[in-house]
Scaffold this active site. Structure first.
Site, PDB file in Angstrom:
ATOM      1  N   ASP A 320       1.175  -1.280   0.119  1.00 13.24           N
ATOM      2  CA  ASP A 320       0.416   0.423   0.137  1.00 13.24           C
ATOM      3  C   ASP A 320       0.450   1.267  -0.068  1.00 13.24           C
ATOM      4  O   ASP A 320       1.924   1.309   1.103  1.00 13.24           O
ATOM      5  CB  ASP A 320      -0.713   0.074   1.268  1.00 13.24           C
ATOM      6  CG  ASP A 320      -2.184   1.435   0.934  1.00 13.24           C
ATOM      7  OD1 ASP A 320      -3.476   0.914   0.930  1.00 13.24           O
ATOM      8  OD2 ASP A 320      -1.662   2.446   1.528  1.00 13.24           O
ATOM      9  N   GLU A 363      -4.439   2.691  -4.083  1.00 12.85           N
ATOM     10  CA  GLU A 363      -2.975   2.842  -3.996  1.00 12.85           C
ATOM     11  C   GLU A 363      -3.157   1.182  -3.675  1.00 12.85           C
ATOM     12  O   GLU A 363      -1.578   0.905  -3.236  1.00 12.85           O
ATOM     13  CB  GLU A 363      -2.320   3.383  -3.501  1.00 12.85           C
ATOM     14  CG  GLU A 363      -3.185   3.923  -1.840  1.00 12.85           C
ATOM     15  CD  GLU A 363      -4.299   3.704  -1.133  1.00 12.85           C
ATOM     16  OE1 GLU A 363      -4.771   4.551  -0.143  1.00 12.85           O
ATOM     17  OE2 GLU A 363      -5.056   4.025  -2.064  1.00 12.85           O
TER      18      GLU A 363
END
Length: 445
Positions: A320, A363
């Site tokens: 992430d 993301e």
């Protein structure tokens, strides 16, 4: 008796006889029949060979000879009834040659009908939704049937090299998935020459070349073969090969019909390539070109089955990007998209071909590492994290710092089963965020 002769094997077998006794098989070498076959002259045999009735006198004659095959005829007489001149033999030879020619013409016509029927059957019965492998296997079987071959293979060609899609053989040889490249491969040679290549015994030996590649394993090496390039509107996209492990010459009538298969096979190869492209496009994230969640789930399911069967190690990285929302807010979504794409390239460059990277959304990224222990997975994760941290992005003259947190889990070390891997790696990622971000954390045992 009328004899079938196979010169390349040096044998003569009885094809028809006036008696019901089973006819013998005679080796031509050292037998009077061998001399008659080679010289093409009628011969009187006063001393009966072992295969004939002892005490009889024989007259042998050659009826037909074509390449390495042909026919002989022998007449057996009691010495007292032997004709005094050759007139009867001349008349009998003309009569027999006429009968044989008529029989062969009828047989050829019947064979042609069988060949055409085989072609029509395969075209009419092709399932519309079958895979390329299943379709090309059907074409291989049809090509063998119409050419009396003992093996056939179909390969696709990408411009520089090829790959066998299907192979059907009684003799061994090429297998599905095998590559073929010039100059050693007869398949590649046919593509490069852009014409059918026919190799037959007496002028060609397999040990000088190969059908697809030099590591082919044969139970019976081919004595003859033919390779036909396959043409589509975009050019040569494949090649069909047939071979025989029992005959030094291919069936010429069958070879003449092979080009009728060509457009059908080439069309299916083109369609398969289009479908592969569509499937590949549907399986990719449109922004980063990594696999999407659906494609990852399908691959993960297959790896789960593999783990259950073999118990090989399997690891997962959950990645992430830190503070990604602030990048979008400060620099704009175009900059955020650029960050995602560059991160995807870093991940791809840091893993092996057998590893699978996917974008899970936003993301978040996921990486599946087959055959990888937890220690090796941590090394990969740290390499990705460090490379991302060292690769701050310049976007329209502005420097954008990019950092990543990564959670790592492995099966069976940290998760009992693959079904637990994703949740385990996600928990480790949450811990990495809580510990200050820009770090790699392994899941707890």
């Amino acid at each position: 008796m009328i004899w079938d002769v196979e010169s390349y094997r040096g044998l003569a077998r009885v094809r028809a006889a006036s008696t019901r006794r089973p006819g013998p098989t005679v080796r031509l070498s050292g037998d009077p029949l061998g001399w008659v076959w080679e010289q093409g002259m009628r011969m009187r045999i006063d001393r009966a060979p072992r295969w004939a009735e002892q005490g009889s006198i024989l007259v042998a004659d050659r009826l037909l000879r074509s390449d390495e095959r042909g026919l002989l005829v022998t007449y057996a007489f009691d010495p007292a009834s032997l004709p005094v001149d050759d007139t009867l033999f001349e008349q009998a030879a003309v009569y027999l040659r006429g009968l044989v020619s008529l029989y062969e013409a009828r047989s050829s016509a019947a064979a042609q009908r069988r060949h055409v029927d085989a072609l029509l059957d395969v075209v009419k019965s092709l399932p519309a939704d079958a895979s390329l492998e299943a379709l090309t296997e059907r074409f291989c079987e049809t090509a063998m049937k119409i050419t009396n071959a003992t093996g056939a293979a179909i390969g696709v060609w990408n411009g520089d090299s090829g790959r066998i899609v299907s192979a059907v053989s009684k003799d061994g040889g090429p297998r599905a998935g095998d590559p073929f490249v010039p100059p050693a491969s007869e398949l590649a040679l046919a593509v490069r020459a852009n014409t059918m290549i026919v190799r037959e015994g007496g002028t060609w030996k397999l040990d000088r070349t190969c059908i697809a590649h030099q590591n082919e394993r044969w139970t019976h090496r081919p004595k003859s073969m033919a390779a036909l390039p396959l043409h589509s509107p975009s050019g040569v996209n494949g090649v069909l090969a047939v071979w025989s492990g029992r005959s030094v010459a291919m069936d010429q009538d069958g070879l003449a019909l092979l080009p009728l298969l060509e457009p059908q096979i080439a069309l299916h190869i083109d369609q398969a390539r289009v479908l592969d492209h569509v499937r590949e496009t549907a399986a990719r994230d449109p922004l980063t070109q990594l696999r999407n969640r659906r494609a990852f789930d399908e691959i993960f399911e297959a790896e789960t089955t593999r783990f259950a069967r073999y118990g090989r190690p399997l690891s997962v990285l959950a990645i992430d990007l830190d503070h990604f929302k602030s990048i979008n807010d400060q620099f704009g979504h175009e900059a955020g998209d650029d960050v995602l794409c560059r991160t995807a390239r870093i991940i791809e460059a840091s893993i092996r071909d057998i590893d699978i990277a996917a974008r899970f959304g936003g993301e978040e990224f996921i990486v599946l590492l087959p055959e990888t222990s937890i220690d090796s997975a941590i090394e990969v994760a740290e390499r990705i994290r460090a490379t991302v941290a060292e690769s701050d992005i310049d976007f329209q003259g502005k420097r954008i710092p990019v950092r990543a947190s990564i959670g790592v889990s492995g099966c069976p070390e940290l998760a009992a089963m693959p079904a637990d891997l994703l949740a385990s790696a996600d928990g480790a990622l949450y811990q990495a965020k809580a510990d200050g971000r820009n770090r790699v954390v392994a899941a707890s045992r």
